[in-house]
Design a protein around this motif. Sequence first.
Motif, PDB file in Angstrom:
ATOM      1  N   GLY A   1       0.792  -1.216   0.000  1.00 35.34           N
ATOM      2  CA  GLY A   1       0.000   0.000   0.000  1.00 35.34           C
ATOM      3  C   GLY A   1       0.821   1.261   0.000  1.00 35.34           C
ATOM      4  O   GLY A   1       1.730   1.431   0.776  1.00 35.34           O
ATOM      5  N   SER A   2       0.482   2.232  -0.893  1.00 30.34           N
ATOM      6  CA  SER A   2       1.171   3.516  -0.896  1.00 30.34           C
ATOM      7  C   SER A   2       0.429   4.479  -0.013  1.00 30.34           C
ATOM      8  O   SER A   2      -0.748   4.330   0.218  1.00 30.34           O
ATOM      9  N   THR A   3       1.079   5.469   0.519  1.00 24.40           N
ATOM     10  CA  THR A   3       0.458   6.294   1.536  1.00 24.40           C
ATOM     11  C   THR A   3      -0.109   7.595   1.026  1.00 24.40           C
ATOM     12  O   THR A   3      -0.855   8.250   1.716  1.00 24.40           O
ATOM     13  N   ASP A   4       0.216   7.981  -0.179  1.00 26.73           N
ATOM     14  CA  ASP A   4      -0.226   9.293  -0.620  1.00 26.73           C
ATOM     15  C   ASP A   4      -0.732   9.305  -2.039  1.00 26.73           C
ATOM     16  O   ASP A   4      -0.883  10.355  -2.627  1.00 26.73           O
ATOM     17  N   ALA A   5      -0.983   8.144  -2.619  1.00 22.96           N
ATOM     18  CA  ALA A   5      -1.456   8.097  -3.997  1.00 22.96           C
ATOM     19  C   ALA A   5      -2.666   7.196  -4.087  1.00 22.96           C
ATOM     20  O   ALA A   5      -2.761   6.192  -3.410  1.00 22.96           O
TER      21      ALA A   5
ATOM     22  N   THR B   1       5.052  -5.129   1.619  1.00 22.43           N
ATOM     23  CA  THR B   1       4.070  -4.118   1.262  1.00 22.43           C
ATOM     24  C   THR B   1       4.341  -2.828   2.027  1.00 22.43           C
ATOM     25  O   THR B   1       5.241  -2.755   2.857  1.00 22.43           O
ATOM     26  N   HIS B   2       3.506  -1.820   1.761  1.00 20.59           N
ATOM     27  CA  HIS B   2       3.566  -0.569   2.520  1.00 20.59           C
ATOM     28  C   HIS B   2       2.712  -0.623   3.784  1.00 20.59           C
ATOM     29  O   HIS B   2       2.836   0.234   4.657  1.00 20.59           O
TER      30      HIS B   2
ATOM     31  N   LEU C   1       5.487   2.508   6.870  1.00 24.64           N
ATOM     32  CA  LEU C   1       5.875   1.195   6.353  1.00 24.64           C
ATOM     33  C   LEU C   1       5.667   0.083   7.377  1.00 24.64           C
ATOM     34  O   LEU C   1       6.441  -0.883   7.444  1.00 24.64           O
ATOM     35  N   ARG C   2       4.621   0.213   8.177  1.00 26.08           N
ATOM     36  CA  ARG C   2       4.229  -0.831   9.117  1.00 26.08           C
ATOM     37  C   ARG C   2       2.748  -1.153   8.931  1.00 26.08           C
ATOM     38  O   ARG C   2       1.952  -0.261   8.648  1.00 26.08           O
ATOM     39  N   SER C   3       2.410  -2.421   9.100  1.00 23.38           N
ATOM     40  CA  SER C   3       1.012  -2.835   9.012  1.00 23.38           C
ATOM     41  C   SER C   3       0.309  -2.555  10.334  1.00 23.38           C
ATOM     42  O   SER C   3       0.913  -2.692  11.403  1.00 23.38           O
ATOM     43  N   PRO C   4      -0.962  -2.183  10.295  1.00 17.64           N
ATOM     44  CA  PRO C   4      -1.698  -1.895  11.530  1.00 17.64           C
ATOM     45  C   PRO C   4      -2.034  -3.165  12.298  1.00 17.64           C
ATOM     46  O   PRO C   4      -2.488  -4.151  11.721  1.00 17.64           O
ATOM     47  N   SER C   5      -1.812  -3.133  13.596  1.00 17.80           N
ATOM     48  CA  SER C   5      -2.208  -4.237  14.468  1.00 17.80           C
ATOM     49  C   SER C   5      -3.585  -3.940  15.038  1.00 17.80           C
ATOM     50  O   SER C   5      -3.902  -2.791  15.344  1.00 17.80           O
ATOM     51  N   GLY C   6      -4.403  -4.964  15.194  1.00 20.71           N
ATOM     52  CA  GLY C   6      -5.714  -4.752  15.778  1.00 20.71           C
ATOM     53  C   GLY C   6      -6.743  -5.719  15.236  1.00 20.71           C
ATOM     54  O   GLY C   6      -6.414  -6.705  14.571  1.00 20.71           O
ATOM     55  N   VAL C   7      -7.999  -5.422  15.529  1.00 21.37           N
ATOM     56  CA  VAL C   7      -9.138  -6.206  15.061  1.00 21.37           C
ATOM     57  C   VAL C   7      -9.964  -5.322  14.136  1.00 21.37           C
ATOM     58  O   VAL C   7     -10.382  -4.228  14.522  1.00 21.37           O
TER      59      VAL C   7
END
Length: 293
Positions: free
Chosen positions: A50-54, A257-258, A168-174
């Motif tokens: 995933g890109s963060t600004d496009a 990934t992003h 550049l980290r994946s979100p942790s959670g539910v």
Amino acid sequence: MASSISRSFRRPFGTPPGNRQATPLTAPAPTRLGFSAAVLTLTVTLAACGSTDAVPGAGSVLAPAGGASANASASPGATGTTPPETTTGNEASAASAPAQLPGLGPRTLADIPANARQVVLVTGQGKDSSRSQVVLYQRTSAGWEPGATWQARNALKGWTDDHHAGDLRSPSGVFTLTDAGGLLADPGTELPYDQSTQGFTIKGKGLEGESVAGSFDYVVAINYNREPGTSPLDWTRPLGQAKGGGIWLHVDHDGPTHGCVALKRGHMKELLRTLDPRLHPVAVMGDPGFLAR
């Protein structure tokens, strides 16, 4: 963008699923599971995307990233295990199934909604690792029966419970899973499916120089910082742009990934055909330490 998007919905976004029959899972014979009255769980160990600004499909190298813990409440469920009995075949498998999802602590279990009947459990190899493992579970009266194991990738730098765009980290959670889409036609999912020849087209190179073409052939939106019930291409960010977004399950491009979770093409199709909105699927994601809280 809407005028150039060809949408192919099994049902419109936000429309109740009704009484349709869910498409059965087509897993390999040794691990094939029936899901007609079962609860499904996928355990995934991931990398990044995933890109963060496009906006996806607008020439971005990767999809927009984002992620963080979701707010959900539920009873943690049983914590004991069912003692094995002297049984054979399917009975033996059910008797040995864990009564609770492996690796999850009380805080994580409490975040899983009470009505969730399918879970994609994503377990990273480590907090700073871009690799994950996906284990498919089926819930029975005896507990959670493990199915096939899928290797996956998550963000380049691993995991965080405080995701921001570009970290550049994946979100942790539910996170709930309500919407799907892709460049290719609906493979037979029960989720609302948005087919777009423009929005899901991606070109360029990934973080390790690999081609990312075809990464968005099939996607499932992970409901981090997005409006459930909308296309994965919807750009609404309830937490603000700084918190990122566009976190998806998508096709693996053989690199980190992003922020997304990437699975092999065949596994993505199998996942899409298995997820059922009537079972309120969720993704439970993070490194082992986070999940064990």
